[in-house]
Write a protein that holds these residues in place. Structure first.
Motif, mmCIF file in Angstrom:
data_model
loop_
_atom_site.group_PDB
_atom_site.id
_atom_site.type_symbol
_atom_site.label_atom_id
_atom_site.label_comp_id
_atom_site.label_asym_id
_atom_site.label_seq_id
_atom_site.Cartn_x
_atom_site.Cartn_y
_atom_site.Cartn_z
ATOM 1 N N HIS B 69 111.352 -24.645 46.264
ATOM 2 C CA HIS B 69 111.887 -25.865 46.881
ATOM 3 C C HIS B 69 112.826 -25.502 48.015
ATOM 4 O O HIS B 69 113.855 -26.137 48.209
ATOM 5 C CB HIS B 69 112.625 -26.704 45.832
ATOM 6 C CG HIS B 69 111.779 -27.015 44.628
ATOM 7 N ND1 HIS B 69 111.753 -26.237 43.508
ATOM 8 C CD2 HIS B 69 110.896 -28.017 44.410
ATOM 9 C CE1 HIS B 69 110.902 -26.741 42.627
ATOM 10 N NE2 HIS B 69 110.357 -27.820 43.148
ATOM 11 N N LEU B 70 112.470 -24.455 48.733
ATOM 12 C CA LEU B 70 113.375 -23.895 49.732
ATOM 13 C C LEU B 70 113.739 -24.902 50.817
ATOM 14 O O LEU B 70 114.894 -24.987 51.238
ATOM 15 C CB LEU B 70 112.755 -22.636 50.354
ATOM 16 C CG LEU B 70 113.671 -21.795 51.250
ATOM 17 C CD1 LEU B 70 114.921 -21.354 50.505
ATOM 18 C CD2 LEU B 70 112.922 -20.569 51.768
ATOM 19 N N ILE B 246 117.102 -17.092 55.269
ATOM 20 C CA ILE B 246 116.927 -18.367 54.560
ATOM 21 C C ILE B 246 116.727 -18.198 53.051
ATOM 22 O O ILE B 246 116.926 -19.132 52.282
ATOM 23 C CB ILE B 246 115.732 -19.184 55.122
ATOM 24 C CG1 ILE B 246 114.453 -18.324 55.145
ATOM 25 C CG2 ILE B 246 116.052 -19.737 56.497
ATOM 26 C CD1 ILE B 246 113.200 -19.129 55.465
ATOM 27 N N GLU B 247 116.361 -16.968 52.620
ATOM 28 C CA GLU B 247 116.129 -16.766 51.186
ATOM 29 C C GLU B 247 117.437 -16.613 50.412
ATOM 30 O O GLU B 247 117.434 -16.524 49.184
ATOM 31 C CB GLU B 247 115.231 -15.540 50.969
ATOM 32 C CG GLU B 247 115.918 -14.179 51.002
ATOM 33 C CD GLU B 247 116.214 -13.667 52.410
ATOM 34 O OE1 GLU B 247 116.246 -14.473 53.358
ATOM 35 O OE2 GLU B 247 116.439 -12.453 52.548
ATOM 36 N N LYS B 248 118.567 -16.604 51.125
ATOM 37 C CA LYS B 248 119.847 -16.375 50.454
ATOM 38 C C LYS B 248 120.450 -17.651 49.866
ATOM 39 O O LYS B 248 121.511 -17.615 49.255
ATOM 40 C CB LYS B 248 120.843 -15.745 51.429
ATOM 41 C CG LYS B 248 120.479 -14.338 51.876
ATOM 42 C CD LYS B 248 120.575 -13.360 50.730
ATOM 43 C CE LYS B 248 120.161 -11.961 51.119
ATOM 44 N NZ LYS B 248 121.087 -11.341 52.027
ATOM 45 N N VAL B 249 119.780 -18.777 50.055
ATOM 46 C CA VAL B 249 120.319 -20.027 49.539
ATOM 47 C C VAL B 249 120.120 -20.090 48.019
ATOM 48 O O VAL B 249 119.111 -19.613 47.487
ATOM 49 C CB VAL B 249 119.675 -21.247 50.263
ATOM 50 C CG1 VAL B 249 118.223 -21.427 49.859
ATOM 51 C CG2 VAL B 249 120.465 -22.521 50.004
ATOM 52 N N VAL B 294 124.064 -19.317 61.090
ATOM 53 C CA VAL B 294 122.735 -19.174 61.693
ATOM 54 C C VAL B 294 121.762 -18.829 60.571
ATOM 55 O O VAL B 294 121.880 -17.783 59.925
ATOM 56 C CB VAL B 294 122.722 -18.069 62.777
ATOM 57 C CG1 VAL B 294 121.331 -17.948 63.397
ATOM 58 C CG2 VAL B 294 123.767 -18.355 63.847
ATOM 59 N N LEU B 295 120.828 -19.745 60.313
ATOM 60 C CA LEU B 295 119.822 -19.514 59.263
ATOM 61 C C LEU B 295 118.596 -18.861 59.893
ATOM 62 O O LEU B 295 117.984 -19.403 60.814
ATOM 63 C CB LEU B 295 119.425 -20.846 58.613
ATOM 64 C CG LEU B 295 120.503 -21.531 57.761
ATOM 65 C CD1 LEU B 295 120.046 -22.927 57.352
ATOM 66 C CD2 LEU B 295 120.834 -20.693 56.528
ATOM 67 N N LEU B 296 118.255 -17.687 59.368
ATOM 68 C CA LEU B 296 117.193 -16.880 59.988
ATOM 69 C C LEU B 296 115.910 -16.886 59.146
ATOM 70 O O LEU B 296 115.943 -16.620 57.950
ATOM 71 C CB LEU B 296 117.683 -15.432 60.141
ATOM 72 C CG LEU B 296 116.661 -14.434 60.688
ATOM 73 C CD1 LEU B 296 116.452 -14.644 62.184
ATOM 74 C CD2 LEU B 296 117.098 -13.007 60.404
ATOM 75 N N ASP B 297 114.791 -17.165 59.807
ATOM 76 C CA ASP B 297 113.492 -17.061 59.137
ATOM 77 C C ASP B 297 112.927 -15.649 59.353
ATOM 78 O O ASP B 297 112.873 -14.838 58.432
ATOM 79 C CB ASP B 297 112.538 -18.133 59.686
ATOM 80 C CG ASP B 297 111.195 -18.136 58.961
ATOM 81 O OD1 ASP B 297 110.884 -17.139 58.282
ATOM 82 O OD2 ASP B 297 110.447 -19.113 59.083
ATOM 83 N N ASN B 298 112.528 -15.326 60.562
ATOM 84 C CA ASN B 298 112.023 -13.991 60.926
ATOM 85 C C ASN B 298 110.981 -13.459 59.931
ATOM 86 O O ASN B 298 111.121 -12.361 59.396
ATOM 87 C CB ASN B 298 113.186 -13.002 61.053
ATOM 88 C CG ASN B 298 112.851 -11.844 62.003
ATOM 89 O OD1 ASN B 298 112.155 -12.031 63.002
ATOM 90 N ND2 ASN B 298 113.337 -10.662 61.688
ATOM 91 N N GLY B 299 109.951 -14.240 59.692
ATOM 92 C CA GLY B 299 108.845 -13.768 58.855
ATOM 93 C C GLY B 299 108.932 -14.173 57.395
ATOM 94 O O GLY B 299 107.984 -13.967 56.627
ATOM 95 N N CYS B 315 115.193 -10.930 46.213
ATOM 96 C CA CYS B 315 116.110 -9.786 46.316
ATOM 97 C C CYS B 315 117.530 -10.220 46.681
ATOM 98 O O CYS B 315 117.737 -10.991 47.613
ATOM 99 C CB CYS B 315 115.593 -8.799 47.352
ATOM 100 S SG CYS B 315 116.690 -7.394 47.610
ATOM 101 N N ILE B 316 118.512 -9.696 45.942
ATOM 102 C CA ILE B 316 119.920 -9.973 46.250
ATOM 103 C C ILE B 316 120.593 -8.746 46.886
ATOM 104 O O ILE B 316 121.812 -8.675 46.952
ATOM 105 C CB ILE B 316 120.696 -10.450 44.996
ATOM 106 C CG1 ILE B 316 120.582 -9.429 43.845
ATOM 107 C CG2 ILE B 316 120.191 -11.827 44.543
ATOM 108 C CD1 ILE B 316 121.477 -9.743 42.651
ATOM 109 N N ARG B 317 119.788 -7.797 47.347
ATOM 110 C CA ARG B 317 120.282 -6.629 48.099
ATOM 111 C C ARG B 317 121.340 -5.827 47.337
ATOM 112 O O ARG B 317 122.407 -5.536 47.878
ATOM 113 C CB ARG B 317 120.870 -7.068 49.447
ATOM 114 C CG ARG B 317 119.969 -7.919 50.316
ATOM 115 C CD ARG B 317 118.901 -7.100 51.022
ATOM 116 N NE ARG B 317 118.212 -7.949 51.993
ATOM 117 C CZ ARG B 317 117.132 -8.691 51.718
ATOM 118 N NH1 ARG B 317 116.588 -8.658 50.516
ATOM 119 N NH2 ARG B 317 116.574 -9.431 52.651
ATOM 120 N N CYS B 318 121.027 -5.491 46.091
ATOM 121 C CA CYS B 318 121.985 -4.714 45.308
ATOM 122 C C CYS B 318 121.783 -3.221 45.494
ATOM 123 O O CYS B 318 122.671 -2.420 45.228
ATOM 124 C CB CYS B 318 121.880 -5.070 43.831
ATOM 125 S SG CYS B 318 120.377 -4.457 43.043
#
Lengths: 240, 513
Positions: B69-70, B246-249, B294-299, B315-318
Motif C-alpha cells: 500500500h505504498l 520511498i521504501e523507507k516509509v 525529497v522522496l526518491l524513487d530511482n528504480g 531492507c532497513i540497511r543494518c
C-alpha cells in the motif's frame, strides 16, 4: 550400511540429477524437465534417502515452485505427496529410522564440517554428530568457525574462483588446526572443494562422506589410508 | 527516466574487482577484524532478545504490508509532513533528485552544506553534482568524513570506512586536516575529528540528511546513529533537507517499536542506538526553520510488481548480511562496485537498474544462506540471488552470442544428458575417457576452459574406473547369487505398492524381500 540395518535398498537406475546446478546458476528453464523424471523414479518408495543435503534443499525449496511454473497440476500433486518422504541421509537415520548407533567402527580422528545447506536450509542440527559419537573408535574433534562456508557454492567455485579459493584457504586452515585425519560432511560437493584444497597443499588429510564412515566396520577396508593415491598404489602393486 | 546507482555503470565485474581486493592483505585483515567484532557483539545482544524471531517476523510483515500500500502511505506521509510545516518533493530518478536539491540550495544561496547519514545521496551521486555547482558538501558522520577526506569510496553500508584501520585513518587526518602533530590513540583521532567538525556545525547554515524511517501517521522522519554528529546536523542549521528512498516509509510511530529494537542490534550490536532523532515539521525557535523532504524513487517502483523482488525493499540497511557474508569477508565492499555492497547490494544494485548494470553481482555469492539467517526483516536473499541469476541468463540467451556462449551450451547439453539415462551413462563414460590426458596418480591436473577456474586453485579426484552404478550392478548380482535372499525385512520396509513398482523398475526387483 542401510542393508546392514535390515532395510531393502533400491537404486533406481533412471536417476540422474536433481537439477540444482541448473536452477541455482540461473538456468531454471533447463532444470524443469528433470523434475518429472525425478518424481517418476522415486515416488514408489516408502522413503527416499538423499546423501546430499544441498540436493534435498533444492527439492524442498524449489520443486513445488517448479511444478507450479510448469502449470502441471498432477505433477504438483505428486511432488507434494513425495516431498515429505525425502530425507537427507542423517535425517533418515536419526529422525525417520530413530537410530543413532549404526554399528560402525572407525578408529580415526574426524572433524565434521556442517555444510551450509544442511545447517541453514535443512536444519539437521546435531543429527550427524549424534551418529558420529556412536561410532566405535572414532574421535570427533570440534572445528573452530565450523559454520563458515567452505567456498564451494556450485558454479560459484568456477565463476568466482579466486574468492572461492580465499574462502577455502580459511576452511583448510580450520580443518588442519584440528589435526584431524579425516574431514566429513553431508555433501560431497563441499568435500570435493575441501579435499581439492587440502590435496593441493599435500596436507595428508582425507575427506569422507558421513555415509562412508558409518558404512565402515571391522570387516571393511580402512578408508583413511585410501584416497586416489591409495587406489593408485594398489593398482600399481596389482600390475607388478 | 534515468536510474543511476553511484558509479555502477562503469564498475568492473565482481570477479575482476574481487581479484584486486584479494591482493590487499591490509584491507582483508581490516575487514575480517571489523566484521568479526560486530558479529560477536550482534550475537550477544540478539541472544538476549527472547522474542527475536517474532521481532524479525513483525519487521518483515510491517514492510510487506507497507509496500503493498505504498502509494497510500506515501501520500499520508506527505500530507502529515506538510501539515507540520515541512515541504515534500517527489523525485523520479537520480537526476531529478539532484536538481531538486540543487534548486533548493541555490534558493538559500548555499556555498556549503553539512551532510549526515545519507547513503541515498551516494546512490544519486549528489556530491559530484554539488561540487560541479560550486557548493561544498561536508560529510559529518565520522566514517563518511574519513572517506571524503581520503577521496575514497564507502565499503560498508553502516561502517563505510570499515576497510581502514586506525593507523591509516591517522595518516589521512594528518594529511588533510593540516595538523603538525597527532597522537595514535583512538581518543586522539576523535578529538581531531571533533575540532574539525565543530567548526562546520557552528558555521554552516544548511544540513542534508538521510532517514532510516519516514513515519506516515505523523509525517515525522527518524535517524538513528552512534556519534551525535547527526543530531548536530539535524538541529543546528536553519535549513534541513532530508533525502529518503520511498521504501523507507512505515505506517505509524508505533511501528518503530519493532525496528528500533532490531536495527541497532543487527547493525552495531547495541541494544539501542545512542542517538535516536525524530523530527516532525518545523517548530518556531527550535531547530531548522525550513524543512524539505525529497522522496526518491530511482528504480524502486519497478521492483514492486513481483512478490519476491519487492522483498528487497524491506531492507532497513543494518548491514548484518555484510558482516555475516563469507564473500564480503574476503573482498570487502569495493569489489561490488556499488555503494550497496554485500549480499543486499548484490540483489539491490542490479534490480534498481533493471538488470542493466551490476549483472555480475547476483553471482557474487556461494548461496550459503548466512545473510538470510541474520536478516532482521527476513529477506530471502539467496532465493532472490537465484531469481536474478535467472533473469541474467534469460536476457543473455535472447541474443545469439549469449545463446552460443560455452556456459549456456554446456548447461543445455547437461540438461539433455540428465533427461536420458543412456545419454547420462554415456556422458559419464565419455568424461572418463576425456579426462585421461589430465589424470596423474588418480588426480586431475590443470584443465583448459572454464574448468580451469577449478584446477587453478584445487586438485580434483579423477572419475573412477568403477562407478557407483557399476558397483551397484555387481552388488545386486552378488546378492542374487547368494540365494536371492535380500536383507532381513524391517518394520519400516517397502509397502506392497512400492515393491510392485520396484519390480517393474529393476530386473532384480523380484528378489527383494
Amino acid at each position: 550400511m542401510l542393508e546392514r540395518l535390515g532395510h531393502t535398498v533400491e537404486f533406481p537406475p533412471s536417476q540422474t540429477c536433481c537439477g540444482q546446478m541448473h536452477y541455482n546458476t540461473g538456468y531454471q528453464a533447463e532444470a524443469l524437465p528433470l523434475l518429472s523424471r525425478f518424481v517418476d523414479g522415486f515416488e514408489h518408495a516408502e522413503a527416499v534417502c538423499v546423501p546430499s543435503a544441498s540436493c534435498v534443499a533444492m527439492m524442498r525449496e524449489h520443486y513445488v515452485m517448479m511444478a507450479e511454473a510448469m502449470g502441471d497440476a498432477s505433477l504438483l500433486a505428486r511432488v507434494k505427496a513425495l516431498l515429505p518422504r525425502i530425507y537427507e541421509f542423517s535425517e533418515l537415520l536419526v529422525n525417520f529410522l530413530k537410530v543413532e548407533d549404526v554399528g560402525a567402527y572407525y578408529p580415526h580422528s574426524v572433524v565434521y564440517h556442517p555444510s551450509c545447506h544442511s545447517l541453514r536450509m535443512l536444519h539437521v542440527g546435531d543429527a550427524p554428530k549424534k551418529l558420529l559419537r556412536k561410532v566405535r573408535g572414532l574421535n570427533l574433534i570440534e572445528m573452530p568457525n565450523a559454520t563458515q562456508c567452505c567456498g564451494f557454492g556450485g558454479t560459484f567455485a568456477i565463476k568466482n574462483a579466486e574468492v572461492s579459493a580465499a574462502m577455502l584457504s580459511e576452511k583448510s586452515r580450520d580443518v588442519l588446526n584440528t589435526n584431524a585425519e579425516v574431514c566429513t560432511a553431508l555433501d560431497n560437493s563441499c568435500l570435493m572443494q575441501i579435499y581439492g584444497g587440502l590435496h593441493r597443499q599435500r596436507a595428508g588429510v582425507q575427506t569422507l562422506h558421513l555415509a562412508e564412515i558409518l558404512a565402515h566396520t571391522e570387516a571393511t577396508e580402512d578408508l583413511a589410508a585410501g584416497g586416489p593415491e591409495g587406489e593408485h598404489a594398489k593398482e600399481h602393486e596389482a600390475a607388478q | 527516466m534515468s536510474v543511476r546507482v553511484g558509479k555502477t555503470a562503469t564498475a568492473p565485474a565482481f570477479p575482476i574487482a574481487a581479484g584486486g581486493a584479494l591482493e590487499d592483505s591490509q584491507l582483508r585483515r581490516n575487514v575480517k577484524h571489523a566484521t568479526e567484532v560486530i558479529r560477536a557483539k550482534r550475537g550477544r545482544v540478539v541472544e538476549e532478545a527472547a522474542d527475536w524471531e517474532q521481532l524479525r517476523q513483525a519487521g518483515h510483515d510491517i514492510k510487506a504490508h507497507t509496500l503493498r500500500h505504498l502509494d497510500q502511505y506515501l501520500q499520508q506521509f506527505e500530507a502529515n509532513c506538510e501539515r507540520a510545516g515541512g515541504k515534500v518533493h517527489w523525485a523520479r530518478d537520480a537526476d531529478e533528485a539532484n536538481s531538486i536539491i540543487l534548486g533548493l540550495l541555490r534558493g538559500y544561496q548555499a556555498t556549503e552544506v553539512i551532510k549526515v547519514k545519507t547513503m541515498t545521496s551516494d546512490e544519486i551521486g549528489l556530491n559530484r553534482a554539488l561540487e560541479a555547482a560550486k557548493i561544498e558538501p561536508v560529510e559529518t558522520d565520522l566514517a563518511d568524513m574519513i572517506i571524503q577526506l581520503g577521496a575514497d569510496e564507502p565499503s560498508h553500508i553502516v561502517v563505510p570506512a570499515l576497510h581502514k584501520n586506525r593507523a591509516e585513518i591517522r595518516e589521512i587526518f594528518l594529511d588533510k586536516m593540516g595538523l603538525d602533530h597527532l597522537g595514535t590513540e583512538a581518543t586522539d583521532l576523535t578529538d581531531a575529528a571533533r575540532h574539525y567538525l565543530r567548526e562546520k556545525f557552528l558555521r554552516v547554515e544548511i544540513g542534508l540528511s538521510g532517514a532510516n524511517f519516514a513515519i506516515a501517521d505523523t509525517g515525522g522522519v527518524c535517524v538513528v546513529e552512534s556519534e551525535g554528529n547527526g543530531r548536530m546536523c539535524l538541529t543546528l542549521p536553519d535549513v534541513l533537507i532530508t533525502l529518503v528512498g520511498i521504501e523507507k516509509v512505515i505506517p505509524g510511530f508505533q511501528d518503530l517499536e519493532v525496528y528500533l529494537q532490531t536495527l541497532p542490534r543487527s547493525a552495531t550490536g547495541e541494544r539501542m542506538n545512542p542517538y535516536n532523532s525524530i523530527w516532525t515539521g518545523v517548530h518556531a525557535g527550535d531547530g531548522p526553520q525550513h524543512f524539505h523532504v525529497v522522496l526518491l524513487d530511482n528504480g524502486r517502483t519497478e521492483m514492486l510488481a513481483n512478490d519476491l523482488e519487492r522483498e528487497t525493499l524491506d531492507c532497513i540497511r543494518c548491514g548484518a548480511c555484510l558482516n555475516a557474508c563469507p564473500v564480503y569477508r574476503e573482498t570487502g565492499g569495493h569489489a561490488y562496485g556499488s555503494i550497496y555492497s554485500g549480499p543486499i547490494g548484490a540483489i539491490l544494485s542490479p534490480q534498481l537498474q533493471s538488470m542493466e548494470h551490476s549483472r555480475s553481482l547476483p553471482y557474487a555469492s556461494s548461496l550459503c544462506g548466512a545473510c538470510y539467517e541474520v536478516c532482521p526483516v527476513k529477506i530471502n536473499i539467496p532465493e532472490l540471488l537465484i531469481h536474478l541469476r535467472g533473469k541474467v541468463v534469460r536476457t543473455d540467451q535472447s541474443t545469439l552470442a549469449g545463446a552460443l556462449n560455452p556456459e549456456s551450451l554446456a548447461m543445455k547439453f547437461a540438461s539433455r544428458a540428465f533427461q536420458s539415462t543412456s545419454v547420462y551413462v554415456a556422458a559419464q563414460r565419455l568424461a572418463r575417457l576425456g579426462q585421461a590426458p589430465f589424470v596423474r596418480k588418480g588426480m586431475i591436473g590443470p584443465l583448459p576452459g572454464m574448468f580451469g577456474g577449478w584446477t587453478k586453485f584445487r586438485d580434483l579426484k579423477a572419475i573412477p574406473k568403477h562407478s557407483f552404478r557399476d558397483w551397484w550392478k555387481d552388488h545386486e548380482k552378488a546378492r542374487q547369487k547368494s540365494g536371492g535372499a535380500g536383507p532381513v525385512r524391517s518394520a519400516t520396509n517397502a509397502s506392497d505398492a512400492s515393491r510392485r513398482a520396484a519390480s517393474s523398475e529393476t530386473k532384480e526387483g523380484a528378489s527383494h524381500g
